[in-house]
Design a protein around this motif. Structure first.
Motif, mmCIF file in Angstrom:
data_model
loop_
_atom_site.group_PDB
_atom_site.id
_atom_site.type_symbol
_atom_site.label_atom_id
_atom_site.label_comp_id
_atom_site.label_asym_id
_atom_site.label_seq_id
_atom_site.Cartn_x
_atom_site.Cartn_y
_atom_site.Cartn_z
ATOM 1 N N LEU A 160 0.826 -1.201 0.000
ATOM 2 C CA LEU A 160 0.000 0.000 0.000
ATOM 3 C C LEU A 160 0.866 1.260 0.000
ATOM 4 O O LEU A 160 0.602 2.209 -0.746
ATOM 5 C CB LEU A 160 -0.922 -0.004 1.227
ATOM 6 N N GLY A 174 2.257 2.211 -3.321
ATOM 7 C CA GLY A 174 1.317 2.665 -4.338
ATOM 8 C C GLY A 174 0.837 1.553 -5.256
ATOM 9 O O GLY A 174 0.498 1.807 -6.416
ATOM 10 N N ALA A 175 0.786 0.347 -4.762
ATOM 11 C CA ALA A 175 0.359 -0.797 -5.574
ATOM 12 C C ALA A 175 -1.157 -0.773 -5.798
ATOM 13 O O ALA A 175 -1.906 -0.131 -5.063
ATOM 14 C CB ALA A 175 0.749 -2.094 -4.884
ATOM 15 N N SER A 176 -1.571 -1.504 -6.816
ATOM 16 C CA SER A 176 -2.999 -1.630 -7.101
ATOM 17 C C SER A 176 -3.643 -2.535 -6.046
ATOM 18 O O SER A 176 -2.955 -3.288 -5.358
ATOM 19 C CB SER A 176 -3.203 -2.221 -8.498
ATOM 20 N N PRO A 177 -4.969 -2.477 -5.925
ATOM 21 C CA PRO A 177 -5.647 -3.321 -4.927
ATOM 22 C C PRO A 177 -5.387 -4.824 -5.118
ATOM 23 O O PRO A 177 -5.297 -5.559 -4.134
ATOM 24 C CB PRO A 177 -7.129 -3.001 -5.128
ATOM 25 N N ILE A 178 -5.251 -5.254 -6.360
ATOM 26 C CA ILE A 178 -4.980 -6.681 -6.608
ATOM 27 C C ILE A 178 -3.609 -7.053 -6.054
ATOM 28 O O ILE A 178 -3.440 -8.090 -5.412
ATOM 29 C CB ILE A 178 -5.083 -7.001 -8.113
ATOM 30 N N VAL A 179 -2.629 -6.208 -6.283
ATOM 31 C CA VAL A 179 -1.277 -6.478 -5.797
ATOM 32 C C VAL A 179 -1.244 -6.425 -4.269
ATOM 33 O O VAL A 179 -0.557 -7.227 -3.621
ATOM 34 C CB VAL A 179 -0.260 -5.496 -6.424
ATOM 35 N N ILE A 180 -2.001 -5.509 -3.680
ATOM 36 C CA ILE A 180 -2.072 -5.435 -2.214
ATOM 37 C C ILE A 180 -2.670 -6.733 -1.661
ATOM 38 O O ILE A 180 -2.167 -7.299 -0.688
ATOM 39 C CB ILE A 180 -2.891 -4.211 -1.765
#
Length: 76
Positions: A44, A47-53
């Motif tokens: 988080l 700045g990762a995307s929600p899928i990566v999180i």
């Protein structure tokens, strides 16, 4: 008239043992959760995307379980 140690000590021993087991299980779960959410928080902050999180949390969960297994194996 004295009561024998058989009934009271067995009952107290069981309740203390179950309380310790419960606390131990909570600590183990907390350890795994800490490792899992740590991975998610790092993703988080990056700045990762929600899928990566989500994948980071799942990866942290797997890592936490593996670390817990290792630590418990060493302790035996």
């Amino acid at each position: 008239m004295s009561r024998g140690p058989d009934r009271d000590s067995e009952r107290d021993g069981r309740s203390r043992n179950s309380a310790l087991t419960s606390a131990s299980d909570q600590l183990k779960g907390g350890f795994v959760a800490l490792v899992a959410f740590s991975g998610g928080m790092i993703a988080l902050q990056g700045g990762a995307s929600p899928i990566v999180i989500g994948l980071a949390v799942v990866g942290g969960l797997v890592a936490g379980v593996a670390l817990l297994w290792y630590v418990l194996r060493i302790a035996e």
